[in-house]
Write an enzyme that holds these catalytic residues in place. Structure first.
Site, mmCIF file in Angstrom:
data_model
loop_
_atom_site.group_PDB
_atom_site.id
_atom_site.type_symbol
_atom_site.label_atom_id
_atom_site.label_comp_id
_atom_site.label_asym_id
_atom_site.label_seq_id
_atom_site.Cartn_x
_atom_site.Cartn_y
_atom_site.Cartn_z
ATOM 1 N N GLY A 88 0.752 -1.214 -0.031
ATOM 2 C CA GLY A 88 0.049 0.043 0.031
ATOM 3 C C GLY A 88 0.825 1.253 -0.107
ATOM 4 N N ARG A 89 0.224 2.421 0.400
ATOM 5 C CA ARG A 89 1.125 3.602 0.627
ATOM 6 C C ARG A 89 1.796 3.697 1.745
ATOM 7 N NH1 ARG A 89 -2.683 8.135 -0.052
ATOM 8 N NH2 ARG A 89 -4.199 6.852 -0.220
ATOM 9 N N GLU A 92 5.966 3.818 1.745
ATOM 10 C CA GLU A 92 6.485 5.087 1.190
ATOM 11 C C GLU A 92 6.983 6.077 2.186
ATOM 12 O OE1 GLU A 92 4.076 6.751 -2.111
ATOM 13 O OE2 GLU A 92 3.399 8.050 -0.857
ATOM 14 N N CYS A 118 4.255 -6.329 -2.401
ATOM 15 C CA CYS A 118 3.555 -5.288 -2.972
ATOM 16 C C CYS A 118 4.776 -3.876 -2.858
ATOM 17 C CB CYS A 118 2.319 -4.835 -2.482
ATOM 18 S SG CYS A 118 1.747 -3.550 -3.704
ATOM 19 N N HIS A 119 4.231 -2.887 -2.345
ATOM 20 C CA HIS A 119 5.296 -1.529 -2.042
ATOM 21 C C HIS A 119 6.054 -2.078 -0.667
ATOM 22 C CE1 HIS A 119 2.590 -0.220 -5.174
ATOM 23 N NE2 HIS A 119 3.509 0.761 -5.108
ATOM 24 N N TYR A 138 5.765 -5.192 -6.164
ATOM 25 C CA TYR A 138 4.960 -4.334 -7.114
ATOM 26 C C TYR A 138 5.916 -3.946 -8.457
ATOM 27 C CZ TYR A 138 1.141 -2.158 -9.587
ATOM 28 O OH TYR A 138 0.213 -1.809 -10.615
#
Length: 188
Positions: A88-89, A92, A118-119, A138
């Site tokens: 997800g975000r 980051e 993923c992320h 990802y």
């Protein structure tokens, strides 16, 4: 099993990549703590659902509120047998937190299993633990994997990859393979 897993997450973590492992690992008998910097047990993180609907990238929809069950400030990597980093975000901005990076490094330097999806590998890249490892993520994270000294593995969306103590996967459709490989490392 008697083993304990730590999940590091944050607001707008991918819903499935947090909730499914949290519940599945508990169902398998593991103790699972989910933490977020600057939040305590009982606080919530907002989640987002990423879906693959034929566009050039995933779509994002509001997810659920997820209640944390432990305090980030009291986490000691020595009390856990493995670390799980959902995507997800959240990764980051979590990668900007020195305490989170130190925690990832502590698990890695102890050779403990680390699962990222993923992320999530963005966090591993920022912690400097990807060098020399073959890693999935990802696809949009491939440049970061390479810049961190890892080798990006372009595998199917429902596949996972184990290299040393790292278990990585491109996205939530890989949960069966990803969790199976993570649990295999935990049971060694």
């Amino acid at each position: 099993m008697g083993k304990n897993i730590l999940i590091v997450c944050g607001d707008f973590v991918e819903d499935y990549e947090l909730m499914v492992p949290f519940q599945a690992l508990q169902a398998m008998g593991f103790g699972v703590d989910a933490v977020c910097p600057d939040k305590k047990a009982g606080d919530v993180v907002a989640t987002a659902i990423h879906d693959f609907e034929g566009h050039q990238t995933y779509t994002e929809k509001p997810g659920h509120n997820f209640a944390l069950n432990a305090d980030f400030d009291s986490v000691d990597a020595g009390q856990y047998d493995g670390l799980l980093v959902p995507g997800g975000r959240a990764p980051e901005y979590l990668r900007l937190n020195k305490a989170v990076l130190d925690l990832v490094r502590a698990f890695d330097s102890a050779g403990k299993p680390v699962a990222a999806i993923c992320h999530g590998p963005q966090l591993l890249a920022a912690a400097g633990v990807l060098k020399g490892h073959k890693v999935s993520a990802y696809p949009a994270c491939a440049p970061e994997v390479g810049l961190a000294g890892g080798e990006y593995a372009d595998i199917p969306l429902d596949a996972a990859l184990t290299d040393g103590n790292l278990v990585t996967a491109p996205a939530w459709p890989a949960h069966p393979a990803w969790l199976k490989q993570f649990v295999a490392l935990l049971e060694k």
